[in-house]
Motif scaffolding. Structure first.
Motif, mmCIF file in Angstrom:
data_model
loop_
_atom_site.group_PDB
_atom_site.id
_atom_site.type_symbol
_atom_site.label_atom_id
_atom_site.label_comp_id
_atom_site.label_asym_id
_atom_site.label_seq_id
_atom_site.Cartn_x
_atom_site.Cartn_y
_atom_site.Cartn_z
ATOM 1 N N THR A 117 48.988 -21.502 20.571
ATOM 2 C CA THR A 117 48.127 -20.345 20.773
ATOM 3 C C THR A 117 47.043 -20.637 21.809
ATOM 4 O O THR A 117 46.620 -19.768 22.560
ATOM 5 C CB THR A 117 47.537 -19.908 19.416
ATOM 6 O OG1 THR A 117 47.459 -18.495 19.390
ATOM 7 C CG2 THR A 117 46.186 -20.499 19.142
ATOM 8 N N GLY B 2 45.054 -11.109 16.260
ATOM 9 C CA GLY B 2 45.168 -11.292 17.700
ATOM 10 C C GLY B 2 44.371 -10.288 18.501
ATOM 11 O O GLY B 2 43.824 -9.315 17.973
ATOM 12 N N ALA C 33 46.306 -18.417 14.288
ATOM 13 C CA ALA C 33 47.365 -19.426 14.204
ATOM 14 C C ALA C 33 47.280 -20.155 12.870
ATOM 15 O O ALA C 33 48.303 -20.471 12.249
ATOM 16 C CB ALA C 33 47.255 -20.408 15.360
ATOM 17 N N MET D 166 52.289 -18.527 15.024
ATOM 18 C CA MET D 166 51.393 -18.051 16.071
ATOM 19 C C MET D 166 51.534 -16.540 16.268
ATOM 20 O O MET D 166 50.536 -15.819 16.383
ATOM 21 C CB MET D 166 51.719 -18.764 17.385
ATOM 22 C CG MET D 166 51.043 -18.163 18.578
ATOM 23 S SD MET D 166 51.633 -18.885 20.088
ATOM 24 C CE MET D 166 53.268 -18.197 20.207
ATOM 25 N N LEU E 92 48.704 -13.703 19.042
ATOM 26 C CA LEU E 92 48.670 -14.640 20.153
ATOM 27 C C LEU E 92 47.243 -14.857 20.642
ATOM 28 O O LEU E 92 46.488 -13.913 20.805
ATOM 29 C CB LEU E 92 49.532 -14.118 21.312
ATOM 30 C CG LEU E 92 50.980 -14.612 21.348
ATOM 31 C CD1 LEU E 92 51.731 -14.129 20.134
ATOM 32 C CD2 LEU E 92 51.669 -14.150 22.598
#
Lengths: 307, 305
Positions: free
Chosen positions: B25, B296, B252, B241, B246
């Motif tokens: 990541t 994310g 992560a 991940m 991301l």
């Protein structure tokens, strides 16, 4: 013809068809790292139809391509909303899911593998590879090929110019999947035996490297890439022992005649991949190179942006 | 009680995935680059550590080394290889190629390095799995009827400390601010005086360190190393991940633990054969339906590769 040569021609033809399948996706700017998933779908579709229904080979080959193509189109719609890293990961994940499903389905032989009746000699994959190559060369010369190039070079501008990005991408991805499936069907019938382990993630990596190192600008790229990297191990099989003996004598040793490790050829493939990306990232065969070799003048007065 | 034991086990299993997932990541979040050498670095640290503790330094320079020293040198090897990878993947990436697969260049180079390192290890150390003689991995502790393996607990604590340290570094230090600026916009960062060329190797150093550490912890906990050990872990770390989102370090961590939980639950209810389908299927569904992941950021990995 000796069995050795026949085997090489068969695997070469299968790899060329497979490489063209990945090429069509990559040529439209989509990095397909799940090629082996489509190859496995084609192989198992052909194998299953041939083993359980006893269909003739011509039909099962067609079925392998059609089934893989349909799976490709069905996957393309949701997957193409993703771009960049997401697309690479999604195609990669797809191949892993396919391998997992095959391993856990008893009708497909599971981990035991499955034997496929209807053996085909090397001639039929070879004819198939020639036809596929001609088809892709033709496609790249049509308006469709031109839109592929445009999308590859700049998606936003192509959309402004009225190209239907999604349709072209889905078509390229689906057609590529169909070709990968066809290569799988040829594989199944030529080897007569398929198992999930031979459709692993490394195969996807290899074939993507063939295409990218061969060059994605023209239809010559996958042909050159697949041929080079399929024949390289065969050449190395002869050259590597000699090289090893040479180096041993050079440093004052006595050659023991043992064969070097098979893994060296993958090291060489890796070194070539790194070297090409550093020095010539557009691949071995480029558009300007083809134009020069065929004594054609550059197709436009403007300098190519991609060169 | 059995369920609680499973939960603890999955937490322990997930801690190995977490470290590798954080390495993935980090490179994606900052450099927008899916680094395929990460599973190989993980494997390299374990294999080098094993070789040094079994044979010692090559060319007869020393006898077998004690295992902590051997593993530390394995981690150093992973960092060195990671820096070599940086030299050949990232420095060549200039924006002179104006097409959409230009961003594939580092990805493809890293695939090349994956093949090189993995096959060199096969040539050097053979293909079979090797026993790693570390501390006794079966020392257990009984907490209210739940068995906890002490090495695994130590690994989990080390992992958590490393992640906290990393987050603090990204937040507060000069290098961390520079890295976040590059993640936001490399060109603007460059204009504002951040030396991209000097700061990008830091990412690769961190990657090598995280992967090496994960490989060393794996070798200690499972008492076994193999040239293929990176593939499975790499796959699950990628899944972690993506599920976490991301580019997000805490994502992560959360994703890696989720994958550990998912894996153990799948084994518990359906058997070990279906783990591959469930983990990758979850990854595919998250990618298509909710690409942002749990924690994310929306913009990462979108346009570029």
């Amino acid at each position: 013809m000796s069995g050795y040569l026949a085997g090489i021609i068969a695997i070469l033809s299968i790899n060329i068809i497979f490489a063209y399948g990945i090429f069509l996706a990559v040529a439209s700017g989509q990095l397909n790292l799940g090629g082996v998933g489509f190859q496995a779908v084609g192989a198992y579709a052909a194998g299953l139809l041939s083993a359980s229904l006893g269909l003739p080979v011509a039909l099962t080959l067609l079925a392998g391509a059609v089934v893989a193509g349909l799976v490709g189109v069905a996957l393309a719609f949701p997957i193409l909303r993703t771009r960049g890293v997401y697309l690479v990961l999604a195609t990669f994940a797809f191949a892993e899911v396919v391998a997992g499903i095959i391993l856990n389905t008893d009708a497909l032989g599971g981990a035991m593998g499955m034997s496929v009746p209807g053996y085909v000699e090397w001639q039929i994959p070879m004819i198939g590879a020639i036809l596929v190559a001609l088809l892709v060369f033709y496609l790249m010369a049509t308006r469709f090929g031109l839109t592929l190039r445009a999308i590859h070079d700049d998606e936003d501008v192509s959309e402004l110019m009225g190209v239907s990005i999604r349709n072209v991408k889905v078509a390229a991805f689906g057609l590529g999947a169909a070709l990968a499936g066809l290569s799988g069907a040829f594989y199944a019938h030529n080897f007569g035996y398929i198992e999930a382990q031979s459709f692993n993630a490394l195969v996807s990596i290899y074939v993507l490297l063939y295409v990218l190192l061969g060059g994605t600008q023209t239809a010559w790229g996958p042909l050159v890439g697949a041929a080079f990297f399929t024949l390289l191990p065969e050449v190395l099989r002869e050259v590597l022992p000699a090289l090893k003996d040479f180096f041993i004598t050079l440093f004052g040793g006595v050659p023991d005649g043992s064969r070097p490790d098979e893994s060296w050829r993958f090291v060489i493939l890796g070194v070539l991949a790194v070297g090409f990306m550093a020095i010539r990232p557009e691949g071995l065969v480029t558009r300007t190179m083809v134009e020069r070799l065929t004594f054609r003048r550059p197709s436009s007065r403007f300098k190519e942006v991609t060169e | 009680m059995l369920f609680l034991q499973q939960l603890v086990n999955s937490l322990m299993l997930g801690s190995v995935y977490v470290t590798v997932a954080v390495a993935f990541t980090l490179t994606i979040g900052i450099l927008n680059f899916l680094n395929f050498t990460i599973p190989t670095l993980f494997m390299l640290a374990g294999m080098v550590g094993w070789a040094l503790s079994y044979w010692g330094i090559p060319f007869g320079l020393s006898g077998p080394l004690p295992w902590p020293l051997a593993l530390a040198m394995g981690i150093v090897a992973a960092i060195v290889v990671s820096l070599i990878v940086e030299r050949f993947t990232f420095r060549y990436l200039k924006t002179k190629y104006g097409d959409s697969t230009e961003h594939a260049i580092p990805l493809v180079s890293s695939l090349g390095f994956l093949l090189i390192v993995e096959n060199l290890v096969r040539i050097g150390y053979g293909t079979e799995a090797r026993r790693f003689e570390g501390p006794d991995a079966n020392m257990t502790m009984d907490v209210g009827g739940i068995l906890i393996r002490i090495p695994q607990l130590v690994s989990l604590i080390i992992t958590i400390l490393i992640v906290i340290g990393l987050v603090q570094m990204m937040k507060r230090s000069r290098i961390g601010r520079g890295l976040r600026a590059i993640a936001e916009n490399p060109d603007a960062a460059n204009i504002l005086g951040i030396d991209t060329k000097r700061i990008v190797p830091v990412v690769f150093m961190l990657t090598g360190m995280l992967c090496g550490l994960a490989g060393a912890l794996f070798a200690v906990n499972y008492g076994e190393v193999a040239p293929m050990m990176g593939e499975d872990i790499g796959a699950k770390a990628i899944a972690g991940m993506v599920i976490g989102g991301l580019g997000s370090i805490w994502g992560a961590v959360l994703g890696g633990l989720c994958v550990g939980l998912l894996e153990l639950m799948t084994v518990h209810f359906f058997g070990a054969d279906t783990v591959q389908i469930v983990v990758w299927g979850a990854l595919l569904i998250v990618l298509i339906a909710y690409p942002k992941g749990l924690l994310g950021h929306h913009s990462i990995g979108k346009g570029k590769l």
